[in-house]
Design a protein around this motif. Structure first.
Motif, PDB file in Angstrom:
ATOM      1  N   LEU A   1      48.137  30.296 -24.065  1.00  0.00           N
ATOM      2  CA  LEU A   1      47.458  29.413 -25.013  1.00  0.00           C
ATOM      3  C   LEU A   1      47.421  27.976 -24.494  1.00  0.00           C
ATOM      4  O   LEU A   1      46.416  27.271 -24.630  1.00  0.00           O
ATOM      5  CB  LEU A   1      48.162  29.469 -26.365  1.00  0.00           C
ATOM      6  CG  LEU A   1      48.089  30.813 -27.109  1.00  0.00           C
ATOM      7  CD1 LEU A   1      48.999  30.797 -28.329  1.00  0.00           C
ATOM      8  CD2 LEU A   1      46.645  31.111 -27.521  1.00  0.00           C
ATOM      9  N   CYS A   2      48.523  27.561 -23.884  1.00  0.00           N
ATOM     10  CA  CYS A   2      48.610  26.200 -23.354  1.00  0.00           C
ATOM     11  C   CYS A   2      47.646  26.001 -22.193  1.00  0.00           C
ATOM     12  O   CYS A   2      47.048  24.932 -22.046  1.00  0.00           O
ATOM     13  CB  CYS A   2      50.042  25.924 -22.922  1.00  0.00           C
ATOM     14  SG  CYS A   2      50.380  24.203 -22.591  1.00  0.00           S
ATOM     15  N   PHE A   3      47.497  27.029 -21.360  1.00  0.00           N
ATOM     16  CA  PHE A   3      46.585  26.949 -20.219  1.00  0.00           C
ATOM     17  C   PHE A   3      45.150  26.722 -20.688  1.00  0.00           C
ATOM     18  O   PHE A   3      44.414  25.894 -20.125  1.00  0.00           O
ATOM     19  CB  PHE A   3      46.680  28.234 -19.397  1.00  0.00           C
ATOM     20  CG  PHE A   3      45.845  28.236 -18.144  1.00  0.00           C
ATOM     21  CD1 PHE A   3      46.168  27.429 -17.067  1.00  0.00           C
ATOM     22  CD2 PHE A   3      44.714  29.042 -18.051  1.00  0.00           C
ATOM     23  CE1 PHE A   3      45.399  27.427 -15.909  1.00  0.00           C
ATOM     24  CE2 PHE A   3      43.939  29.047 -16.904  1.00  0.00           C
ATOM     25  CZ  PHE A   3      44.278  28.235 -15.831  1.00  0.00           C
ATOM     26  N   ALA A   4      44.750  27.446 -21.737  1.00  0.00           N
ATOM     27  CA  ALA A   4      43.402  27.264 -22.280  1.00  0.00           C
ATOM     28  C   ALA A   4      43.224  25.846 -22.813  1.00  0.00           C
ATOM     29  O   ALA A   4      42.191  25.193 -22.575  1.00  0.00           O
ATOM     30  CB  ALA A   4      43.152  28.292 -23.386  1.00  0.00           C
ATOM     31  N   MET A   5      44.237  25.338 -23.516  1.00  0.00           N
ATOM     32  CA  MET A   5      44.167  23.972 -24.043  1.00  0.00           C
ATOM     33  C   MET A   5      44.120  22.947 -22.912  1.00  0.00           C
ATOM     34  O   MET A   5      43.364  21.968 -22.970  1.00  0.00           O
ATOM     35  CB  MET A   5      45.371  23.716 -24.947  1.00  0.00           C
ATOM     36  CG  MET A   5      45.440  22.308 -25.512  1.00  0.00           C
ATOM     37  SD  MET A   5      46.785  22.109 -26.708  1.00  0.00           S
ATOM     38  CE  MET A   5      48.215  22.449 -25.677  1.00  0.00           C
ATOM     39  N   ALA A   6      44.913  23.165 -21.849  1.00  0.00           N
ATOM     40  CA  ALA A   6      44.946  22.225 -20.731  1.00  0.00           C
ATOM     41  C   ALA A   6      43.594  22.145 -20.035  1.00  0.00           C
ATOM     42  O   ALA A   6      43.137  21.055 -19.653  1.00  0.00           O
ATOM     43  CB  ALA A   6      46.027  22.636 -19.737  1.00  0.00           C
ATOM     44  N   LEU A   7      42.934  23.277 -19.864  1.00  0.00           N
ATOM     45  CA  LEU A   7      41.604  23.269 -19.234  1.00  0.00           C
ATOM     46  C   LEU A   7      40.605  22.471 -20.061  1.00  0.00           C
ATOM     47  O   LEU A   7      39.781  21.726 -19.513  1.00  0.00           O
ATOM     48  CB  LEU A   7      41.103  24.709 -19.060  1.00  0.00           C
ATOM     49  CG  LEU A   7      41.823  25.561 -18.002  1.00  0.00           C
ATOM     50  CD1 LEU A   7      41.254  26.981 -18.005  1.00  0.00           C
ATOM     51  CD2 LEU A   7      41.686  24.937 -16.619  1.00  0.00           C
ATOM     52  N   ILE A   8      40.679  22.605 -21.382  1.00  0.00           N
ATOM     53  CA  ILE A   8      39.782  21.844 -22.262  1.00  0.00           C
ATOM     54  C   ILE A   8      40.047  20.350 -22.138  1.00  0.00           C
ATOM     55  O   ILE A   8      39.112  19.535 -22.031  1.00  0.00           O
ATOM     56  CB  ILE A   8      39.955  22.310 -23.725  1.00  0.00           C
ATOM     57  CG1 ILE A   8      39.463  23.749 -23.883  1.00  0.00           C
ATOM     58  CG2 ILE A   8      39.209  21.380 -24.682  1.00  0.00           C
ATOM     59  CD1 ILE A   8      39.806  24.375 -25.228  1.00  0.00           C
ATOM     60  N   LEU A   9      41.333  19.961 -22.105  1.00  0.00           N
ATOM     61  CA  LEU A   9      41.687  18.545 -22.015  1.00  0.00           C
ATOM     62  C   LEU A   9      41.309  17.949 -20.658  1.00  0.00           C
ATOM     63  O   LEU A   9      40.851  16.804 -20.576  1.00  0.00           O
ATOM     64  CB  LEU A   9      43.189  18.370 -22.263  1.00  0.00           C
ATOM     65  CG  LEU A   9      43.658  18.700 -23.689  1.00  0.00           C
ATOM     66  CD1 LEU A   9      45.183  18.712 -23.755  1.00  0.00           C
ATOM     67  CD2 LEU A   9      43.096  17.692 -24.682  1.00  0.00           C
ATOM     68  N   MET A  10      41.463  18.730 -19.594  1.00  0.00           N
ATOM     69  CA  MET A  10      41.066  18.254 -18.268  1.00  0.00           C
ATOM     70  C   MET A  10      39.549  18.092 -18.188  1.00  0.00           C
ATOM     71  O   MET A  10      39.041  17.133 -17.580  1.00  0.00           O
ATOM     72  CB  MET A  10      41.551  19.227 -17.202  1.00  0.00           C
ATOM     73  CG  MET A  10      43.061  19.241 -16.990  1.00  0.00           C
ATOM     74  SD  MET A  10      43.701  17.694 -16.296  1.00  0.00           S
ATOM     75  CE  MET A  10      43.008  17.761 -14.644  1.00  0.00           C
ATOM     76  N   ARG A  11      38.833  19.020 -18.782  1.00  0.00           N
ATOM     77  CA  ARG A  11      37.370  18.916 -18.788  1.00  0.00           C
ATOM     78  C   ARG A  11      36.923  17.676 -19.559  1.00  0.00           C
ATOM     79  O   ARG A  11      35.988  16.995 -19.158  1.00  0.00           O
ATOM     80  CB  ARG A  11      36.770  20.174 -19.409  1.00  0.00           C
ATOM     81  CG  ARG A  11      35.260  20.218 -19.373  1.00  0.00           C
ATOM     82  CD  ARG A  11      34.739  21.529 -19.935  1.00  0.00           C
ATOM     83  NE  ARG A  11      33.289  21.569 -19.905  1.00  0.00           N
ATOM     84  CZ  ARG A  11      32.568  22.582 -20.370  1.00  0.00           C
ATOM     85  NH1 ARG A  11      33.163  23.656 -20.900  1.00  0.00           N
ATOM     86  NH2 ARG A  11      31.249  22.552 -20.321  1.00  0.00           N
ATOM     87  N   ARG A  12      37.628  17.376 -20.665  1.00  0.00           N
ATOM     88  CA  ARG A  12      37.293  16.194 -21.457  1.00  0.00           C
ATOM     89  C   ARG A  12      37.546  14.918 -20.641  1.00  0.00           C
ATOM     90  O   ARG A  12      36.734  13.971 -20.684  1.00  0.00           O
ATOM     91  CB  ARG A  12      38.128  16.188 -22.735  1.00  0.00           C
ATOM     92  CG  ARG A  12      37.841  15.010 -23.647  1.00  0.00           C
ATOM     93  CD  ARG A  12      38.748  15.064 -24.873  1.00  0.00           C
ATOM     94  NE  ARG A  12      38.505  16.289 -25.640  1.00  0.00           N
ATOM     95  CZ  ARG A  12      39.266  16.643 -26.681  1.00  0.00           C
ATOM     96  NH1 ARG A  12      40.312  15.904 -27.025  1.00  0.00           N
ATOM     97  NH2 ARG A  12      38.990  17.748 -27.343  1.00  0.00           N
ATOM     98  N   PHE A  13      38.686  14.867 -19.903  1.00  0.00           N
ATOM     99  CA  PHE A  13      38.965  13.709 -19.064  1.00  0.00           C
ATOM    100  C   PHE A  13      37.891  13.529 -17.992  1.00  0.00           C
ATOM    101  O   PHE A  13      37.428  12.413 -17.759  1.00  0.00           O
ATOM    102  CB  PHE A  13      40.342  13.872 -18.405  1.00  0.00           C
ATOM    103  CG  PHE A  13      40.599  12.871 -17.299  1.00  0.00           C
ATOM    104  CD1 PHE A  13      40.901  11.562 -17.600  1.00  0.00           C
ATOM    105  CD2 PHE A  13      40.504  13.246 -15.952  1.00  0.00           C
ATOM    106  CE1 PHE A  13      41.122  10.629 -16.578  1.00  0.00           C
ATOM    107  CE2 PHE A  13      40.728  12.332 -14.954  1.00  0.00           C
ATOM    108  CZ  PHE A  13      41.033  11.012 -15.272  1.00  0.00           C
ATOM    109  N   ARG A  14      37.488  14.628 -17.369  1.00  0.00           N
ATOM    110  CA  ARG A  14      36.461  14.543 -16.335  1.00  0.00           C
ATOM    111  C   ARG A  14      35.148  14.027 -16.903  1.00  0.00           C
ATOM    112  O   ARG A  14      34.473  13.208 -16.278  1.00  0.00           O
ATOM    113  CB  ARG A  14      36.273  15.946 -15.708  1.00  0.00           C
ATOM    114  CG  ARG A  14      35.355  15.967 -14.504  1.00  0.00           C
ATOM    115  CD  ARG A  14      35.234  17.369 -13.933  1.00  0.00           C
ATOM    116  NE  ARG A  14      34.398  17.391 -12.749  1.00  0.00           N
ATOM    117  CZ  ARG A  14      34.828  17.166 -11.529  1.00  0.00           C
ATOM    118  NH1 ARG A  14      36.111  16.895 -11.326  1.00  0.00           N
ATOM    119  NH2 ARG A  14      34.013  17.211 -10.493  1.00  0.00           N
ATOM    120  N   ARG A  15      34.808  14.499 -18.097  1.00  0.00           N
ATOM    121  CA  ARG A  15      33.565  14.043 -18.737  1.00  0.00           C
ATOM    122  C   ARG A  15      33.636  12.555 -19.099  1.00  0.00           C
ATOM    123  O   ARG A  15      32.687  11.814 -18.894  1.00  0.00           O
ATOM    124  CB  ARG A  15      33.320  14.878 -19.999  1.00  0.00           C
ATOM    125  CG  ARG A  15      32.007  14.573 -20.732  1.00  0.00           C
ATOM    126  CD  ARG A  15      31.979  15.278 -22.063  1.00  0.00           C
ATOM    127  NE  ARG A  15      33.047  14.786 -22.933  1.00  0.00           N
ATOM    128  CZ  ARG A  15      33.689  15.531 -23.831  1.00  0.00           C
ATOM    129  NH1 ARG A  15      33.406  16.806 -23.958  1.00  0.00           N
ATOM    130  NH2 ARG A  15      34.638  14.989 -24.580  1.00  0.00           N
TER     131      ARG A  15
END
Length: 431
Positions: free
Chosen positions: A413-427
């Protein structure tokens, strides 16, 4: 952290030094556990593990302030602002001394209630209190030592950090043997030996920062409370720890805690390898972030992901294949049923190692680029919220042995959340 070396060389130098330091640092509690198990008994070893959350709290405080301070110091250096860096370094050290003295006083005054709070029961209460009584006077040394270990690497001296931690660990091994097998001081002696070794490392680090060959210097400062609104959120993500003993005790009892002790020691080694890659690269990422060089800090992230992928494969394969041998080191051959159950538990728990390094690295990267809320979401998810929820749910539905899958559930679950947060930072940074 200057550009005299290639970026890859800097990454390898800092990360390898941090991994080595943390691996040696991990041996403190493992050495205590092994010596106490052989010299005192299994329940005494379980009591040492019950006291681990106390050392984790001190470790957490040190990491919270060290990572936050290191990140801001690296940004200051990237901006060329050495005066602010010196003031922050000095204020950080003074505050940690006060915190350490306060912890010592509170633990010694409320020793028995604190041992019970950690989960000690009839068989382990006396051992736990003895171990805490030996550790508590050295709280300031634990906090200051690990804090300065991180800041020494931020100062560009990773090899000094490795050397100092190795000296401390060797001292701990020698003193543990003398305290337990020669002087017969039991669990208290193991704790006292560990405290003395931490005192030695403190002296070495402080001597370095009092010398001339250092980037940071102790200076007079006017206390600046507002800096902690920036510093603590940054460091808090790395300071969150996993304190699940109460749930495990309710599910599987004190004998089961012996299995958890072995898993905890193995988990400490694996997590510290991943933390080493993350924390080693953080000052470099923050330095490039302070210089606003997005291409370089993103390249550092790629280096970290590749390194973590390699470490993950090695750690998982090694632990899964060698689980019986690892359990045997702690338990010997006298309890075959406990050996078998501990081996199965270790293998089930090890499934979480397939993801843990990636989650730690992404949380560390977000910390380094001053995204404390995102980093804290990942750390809280890994350490408390998701894992505690998974533990309670699995225990309620399927009983004791299923709890060893809780870390895997929380890491997924944390991995899925981390990918979303990293994508948001990149954007956000691309905008």
């Amino acid at each position: 952290m200057q550009d005299q070396r290639s970026l890859l060389a800097q990454f390898l130098r800092f990360s390898s030094a941090t991994v080595a330091s943390l691996m040696v640092f991990s041996l403190y509690s493992i050495v205590d556990g092994l010596f106490v198990a052989k010299g005192v008994g299994d329940y005494a070893m379980a009591a040492v593990n019950l006291a681990v959350p106390f050392t984790n709290v001190m470790f957490s405080i040190a990491v919270t302030f060290a990572v936050g301070t290191s990140t801001i110091l690296s940004i200051y250096l990237g901006q060329g602002n050495r005066e602010h860096a010196n003031r922050l370094f000095s204020q950080n050290l003074a505050l940690l001394v006060v915190i350490g003295l306060t912890i010592t006083a509170l633990v010694l005054i409320f020793l028995k209630p604190f041992a019970l709070l950690l989960g000690a029961e009839e068989e382990t209460l006396g051992y736990t209190m003895s171990y805490l009584r030996g550790l508590a006077p050295f709280a300031i040394c634990f906090i200051v030592s690990y804090n300065l270990e991180i800041l020494v690497k931020t100062d560009g001296r990773p090899m000094l950090a490795i050397l100092t931690v190795c000296i401390g660990c060797l001292t701990n091994c020698v003193l543990d043997y003398v305290a337990i097998f020669v002087l017969n001081w039991g669990a208290w002696g193991a704790a006292f030996a560990t405290g003395l070794s931490q005192l030695l490392t403190c002296v070495i680090y402080i001597t370095h920062f009092l010398g001339k060959h250092t980037t940071f210097h102790l200076v007079r400062f006017r206390p600046e409370g507002s800096i902690y609104r920036r510093l603590i959120p940054i460091g808090l993500a790395d300071g969150v720890t996993e304190l699940c003993n109460h749930v495990i005790l309710r599910c599987i009892g004190t004998d089961g805690l012996v299995s958890y002790t072995i898993i905890a020691y193995t988990n400490t080694l694996v997590v510290n390898i991943m933390l080493g890659v993350s924390q080693g690269s953080q000052p470099l990422v923050s330095f490039q972030y302070g210089r606003k060089d997005s291409e370089k800090y993103r390249r550092l992230l790629r280096y970290g992901l590749i390194t973590v992928a390699i470490m993950t494969a090695v750690c998982f394969a090694g632990i899964f294949l060698l689980a019986p041998q690892l359990v045997h080191i702690f338990l010997g051959s006298e309890k075959p049923l406990l050996n078998a159950s501990s081996t199965g538990a270790l293998r089930r728990y090890a499934l979480s190692y397939l993801l843990v390094g990636f989650n730690i690295l992404m949380g560390g990267f977000l910390t380094a680029v001053e995204r404390p809320r995102s980093a804290l979401c990942i750390s809280m998810g890994r350490g408390l919220v998701l894992q505690a929820g998974a533990l309670l749910l699995l225990a309620a539905l399927w009983g004791g042995s299923s709890i060893w899958f809780a870390p895997l559930c929380s890491e997924l679950l944390c991995f899925a959340m981390a990918l979303i947060l990293m994508r948001r930072f990149r954007r956000d940074t691309a905008a």
